[in-house]
Design a protein around this motif. Structure first.
Motif, PDB file in Angstrom:
ATOM      1  N   LYS A  45       0.780  -1.263   0.013  1.00  0.00           N
ATOM      2  CA  LYS A  45      -0.096  -0.075   0.049  1.00  0.00           C
ATOM      3  C   LYS A  45       0.879   1.352   0.110  1.00  0.00           C
ATOM      4  CE  LYS A  45      -3.920  -2.073   2.401  1.00  0.00           C
ATOM      5  NZ  LYS A  45      -4.742  -2.352   3.774  1.00  0.00           N
ATOM      6  N   ILE A  46       2.123   1.242   0.702  1.00  0.00           N
ATOM      7  CA  ILE A  46       3.107   2.286   0.535  1.00  0.00           C
ATOM      8  C   ILE A  46       4.093   2.139  -0.411  1.00  0.00           C
ATOM      9  CG2 ILE A  46       2.266   2.895   2.993  1.00  0.00           C
ATOM     10  CD1 ILE A  46       4.754   1.819   3.897  1.00  0.00           C
ATOM     11  N   ALA A  47       4.382   1.080  -0.890  1.00  0.00           N
ATOM     12  CA  ALA A  47       5.258   0.566  -1.450  1.00  0.00           C
ATOM     13  C   ALA A  47       5.175  -0.184  -2.894  1.00  0.00           C
ATOM     14  CB  ALA A  47       6.692   0.222  -0.822  1.00  0.00           C
ATOM     15  N   PRO A  48       4.361   0.236  -3.791  1.00  0.00           N
ATOM     16  CA  PRO A  48       3.787  -0.534  -4.779  1.00  0.00           C
ATOM     17  C   PRO A  48       4.887  -1.344  -5.630  1.00  0.00           C
ATOM     18  CG  PRO A  48       3.350   1.657  -5.382  1.00  0.00           C
ATOM     19  CD  PRO A  48       3.788   1.662  -3.965  1.00  0.00           C
ATOM     20  N   ASN A  49       6.167  -0.871  -5.771  1.00  0.00           N
ATOM     21  CA  ASN A  49       7.238  -1.593  -6.373  1.00  0.00           C
ATOM     22  C   ASN A  49       7.886  -2.757  -5.512  1.00  0.00           C
ATOM     23  OD1 ASN A  49       8.771  -1.552  -8.801  1.00  0.00           O
ATOM     24  ND2 ASN A  49      10.325  -0.652  -7.968  1.00  0.00           N
ATOM     25  N   ASN A  50       7.319  -3.064  -4.459  1.00  0.00           N
ATOM     26  CA  ASN A  50       7.654  -4.232  -3.787  1.00  0.00           C
ATOM     27  C   ASN A  50       9.221  -4.048  -3.321  1.00  0.00           C
ATOM     28  OD1 ASN A  50       6.477  -5.522  -6.577  1.00  0.00           O
ATOM     29  ND2 ASN A  50       5.415  -6.322  -4.662  1.00  0.00           N
ATOM     30  N   PRO A  60       3.330  15.553   8.522  1.00  0.00           N
ATOM     31  CA  PRO A  60       3.553  16.329   7.218  1.00  0.00           C
ATOM     32  C   PRO A  60       3.745  17.991   7.357  1.00  0.00           C
ATOM     33  CG  PRO A  60       1.528  15.474   6.780  1.00  0.00           C
ATOM     34  CD  PRO A  60       1.918  14.949   8.118  1.00  0.00           C
ATOM     35  N   ALA A  61       4.133  18.393   6.435  1.00  0.00           N
ATOM     36  CA  ALA A  61       4.550  20.032   6.465  1.00  0.00           C
ATOM     37  C   ALA A  61       3.307  20.715   6.446  1.00  0.00           C
ATOM     38  CB  ALA A  61       5.572  20.616   5.645  1.00  0.00           C
ATOM     39  N   ASP A  62       2.313  20.235   5.899  1.00  0.00           N
ATOM     40  CA  ASP A  62       0.839  20.843   5.611  1.00  0.00           C
ATOM     41  C   ASP A  62       0.003  20.371   6.825  1.00  0.00           C
ATOM     42  OD1 ASP A  62      -0.034  18.159   5.132  1.00  0.00           O
ATOM     43  OD2 ASP A  62      -0.266  18.434   2.686  1.00  0.00           O
ATOM     44  N   GLY A  63       0.487  19.823   7.635  1.00  0.00           N
ATOM     45  CA  GLY A  63      -0.507  19.398   8.692  1.00  0.00           C
ATOM     46  C   GLY A  63      -1.752  18.475   8.220  1.00  0.00           C
ATOM     47  N   GLY A  64      -1.638  17.817   7.211  1.00  0.00           N
ATOM     48  CA  GLY A  64      -2.819  17.087   6.735  1.00  0.00           C
ATOM     49  C   GLY A  64      -2.426  15.498   7.195  1.00  0.00           C
ATOM     50  N   GLU A  65      -3.098  14.913   6.604  1.00  0.00           N
ATOM     51  CA  GLU A  65      -3.068  13.345   6.746  1.00  0.00           C
ATOM     52  C   GLU A  65      -1.743  12.641   6.591  1.00  0.00           C
ATOM     53  OE1 GLU A  65      -5.563  11.080   7.750  1.00  0.00           O
ATOM     54  OE2 GLU A  65      -6.559  13.003   8.254  1.00  0.00           O
ATOM     55  N   PRO A  66      -1.244  11.754   6.999  1.00  0.00           N
ATOM     56  CA  PRO A  66       0.010  11.162   6.882  1.00  0.00           C
ATOM     57  C   PRO A  66       0.301  10.933   5.409  1.00  0.00           C
ATOM     58  CG  PRO A  66      -1.002   9.875   8.742  1.00  0.00           C
ATOM     59  CD  PRO A  66      -1.968  10.875   7.969  1.00  0.00           C
ATOM     60  N   ILE A  67       1.492  11.049   4.976  1.00  0.00           N
ATOM     61  CA  ILE A  67       2.023  10.975   3.708  1.00  0.00           C
ATOM     62  C   ILE A  67       3.204   9.599   3.461  1.00  0.00           C
ATOM     63  CG2 ILE A  67       3.586  12.149   1.717  1.00  0.00           C
ATOM     64  CD1 ILE A  67       2.464  14.651   2.681  1.00  0.00           C
ATOM     65  N   SER A  68       2.838   8.989   2.560  1.00  0.00           N
ATOM     66  CA  SER A  68       3.869   7.834   2.403  1.00  0.00           C
ATOM     67  C   SER A  68       4.460   7.962   1.067  1.00  0.00           C
ATOM     68  CB  SER A  68       2.942   6.546   2.257  1.00  0.00           C
ATOM     69  OG  SER A  68       2.199   6.495   1.112  1.00  0.00           O
ATOM     70  N   VAL A  69       5.717   7.621   1.093  1.00  0.00           N
ATOM     71  CA  VAL A  69       6.721   7.967   0.007  1.00  0.00           C
ATOM     72  C   VAL A  69       7.634   6.496  -0.168  1.00  0.00           C
ATOM     73  CG1 VAL A  69       8.414   9.594  -1.233  1.00  0.00           C
ATOM     74  CG2 VAL A  69       6.957  10.327   0.668  1.00  0.00           C
ATOM     75  N   PHE A  70       7.700   6.260  -1.487  1.00  0.00           N
ATOM     76  CA  PHE A  70       8.357   5.165  -1.847  1.00  0.00           C
ATOM     77  C   PHE A  70       9.526   5.723  -2.918  1.00  0.00           C
ATOM     78  CE2 PHE A  70       5.413   4.766  -5.162  1.00  0.00           C
ATOM     79  CZ  PHE A  70       6.254   4.256  -6.163  1.00  0.00           C
ATOM     80  N   GLU A  71      10.499   5.125  -3.169  1.00  0.00           N
ATOM     81  CA  GLU A  71      11.618   5.077  -3.791  1.00  0.00           C
ATOM     82  C   GLU A  71      12.750   5.873  -3.181  1.00  0.00           C
ATOM     83  OE1 GLU A  71      13.023   3.891  -6.827  1.00  0.00           O
ATOM     84  OE2 GLU A  71      11.339   2.691  -6.926  1.00  0.00           O
ATOM     85  N   SER A  72      13.969   5.641  -3.085  1.00  0.00           N
ATOM     86  CA  SER A  72      14.816   6.348  -2.035  1.00  0.00           C
ATOM     87  C   SER A  72      15.209   7.874  -2.398  1.00  0.00           C
ATOM     88  CB  SER A  72      16.028   5.353  -2.015  1.00  0.00           C
ATOM     89  OG  SER A  72      16.916   5.159  -3.173  1.00  0.00           O
ATOM     90  N   GLY A  73      15.247   7.900  -3.881  1.00  0.00           N
ATOM     91  CA  GLY A  73      15.628   9.532  -4.416  1.00  0.00           C
ATOM     92  C   GLY A  73      14.422  10.069  -3.849  1.00  0.00           C
ATOM     93  N   ALA A  74      13.000   9.821  -4.090  1.00  0.00           N
ATOM     94  CA  ALA A  74      12.176  10.490  -3.897  1.00  0.00           C
ATOM     95  C   ALA A  74      11.893  10.704  -2.112  1.00  0.00           C
ATOM     96  CB  ALA A  74      10.872   9.785  -4.380  1.00  0.00           C
ATOM     97  N   ILE A  75      12.413   9.823  -1.657  1.00  0.00           N
ATOM     98  CA  ILE A  75      12.395  10.038  -0.088  1.00  0.00           C
ATOM     99  C   ILE A  75      13.167  11.155   0.411  1.00  0.00           C
ATOM    100  CG2 ILE A  75      12.592   8.887   2.169  1.00  0.00           C
ATOM    101  CD1 ILE A  75      11.649   6.392   0.940  1.00  0.00           C
TER     102      ILE A  75
END
Length: 234
Positions: A45-50, A60-75
């Protein structure tokens, strides 16, 4: 608080390098790739590339819902923008650092990864493949060496996400068939980054998760290197 889904590989180390340098609070959730934990539905669900690493930022900086990030460069880009450090400070600095981050993601990482596979993990020796990836890794070390001539860090004067992305892929240089004495600027940089307290702490985290970094078993290799769409559909 940041949840880090992690295993101590070069890509995993990138994120602990950042988090330790930044002093951000985080919790490690090990993803044992040799046991196939990267295929679990909750992880997909958070890392669709396995693949790990992946993060969930609960603040998160916008104060909203949790944000998930995959791919090390994007992180790395996400975290650097979140705290306003290790990426910049000026636009021209960002351009240089981003180029070298992409160079690692598209060049050094994939080529060194194939080097590791054919020289350390492949069930049969294929001399052409071994030489191909050792030579290409060597070429990339030369590119990095030229970039580091006359500057302390990859992007210039400041330690940045470019250094964090590249350093873990240089750590296994001996297994890649490389000699750092052939690359004086890389060697100087490598030793300086390795001596940083944040680097020492990051690699200690990896040792806690996987003490001794044992060799992969044949069964673990099957899990890691037998992935097709049918296997990874989740």
């Amino acid at each position: 608080m940041i949840d880090l889904h992690y295993w101590p590989t070069p890509n995993g180390h990138k994120i602990t390098l950042f988090l330790e340098e930044a002093g951000l609070p985080y919790t490690i959730h090990p993803v044992n790739m040799g046991q196939g934990e990267q295929f679990k539905p909750d992880f997909l669900k958070i890392a669709p590339n396995n693949r790990m690493p992946a993060i969930v930022d609960h603040e998160p900086a916008d104060g909203g819902e949790p944000i998930s990030v995959f791919e090390s460069g994007a992180i790395l880009l996400y975290l650097a923008n979140k705290i306003g450090r290790f990426f910049g400070p000026e636009q021209r600095d960002k351009i240089v650092q981003m180029q070298w981050l992409m160079w690692q993601m598209g060049g050094l990482g994939p080529m060194a990864g194939q080097n590791h596979h054919f020289n350390r993990y492949a069930p049969e020796q294929i001399p052409y493949a071994q030489k191909r990836y050792i030579d290409e890794t060597n070429r990339l070390y030369g590119v990095l060496d030229r970039q580091l001539a006359g500057k302390p860090f990859v992007g210039g004067e400041a330690y940045s996400i470019a250094d964090m992305a590249i350093y873990p892929w240089i750590v296994p240089y001996e297994a890649q068939g490389q000699n750092l004495d052939d690359f004086a600027h890389v060697k100087r940089w490598f030793e300086a980054v390795g001596a940083r307290p944040g680097t020492v702490r990051a690699y200690a985290k990896g040792e806690e998760v996987r003490p001794g970094n044992p060799a992969m078993t044949d069964e673990q290799k099957k899990v890691l290197f037998g992935q097709t769409a049918a296997v990874t559909k989740g």
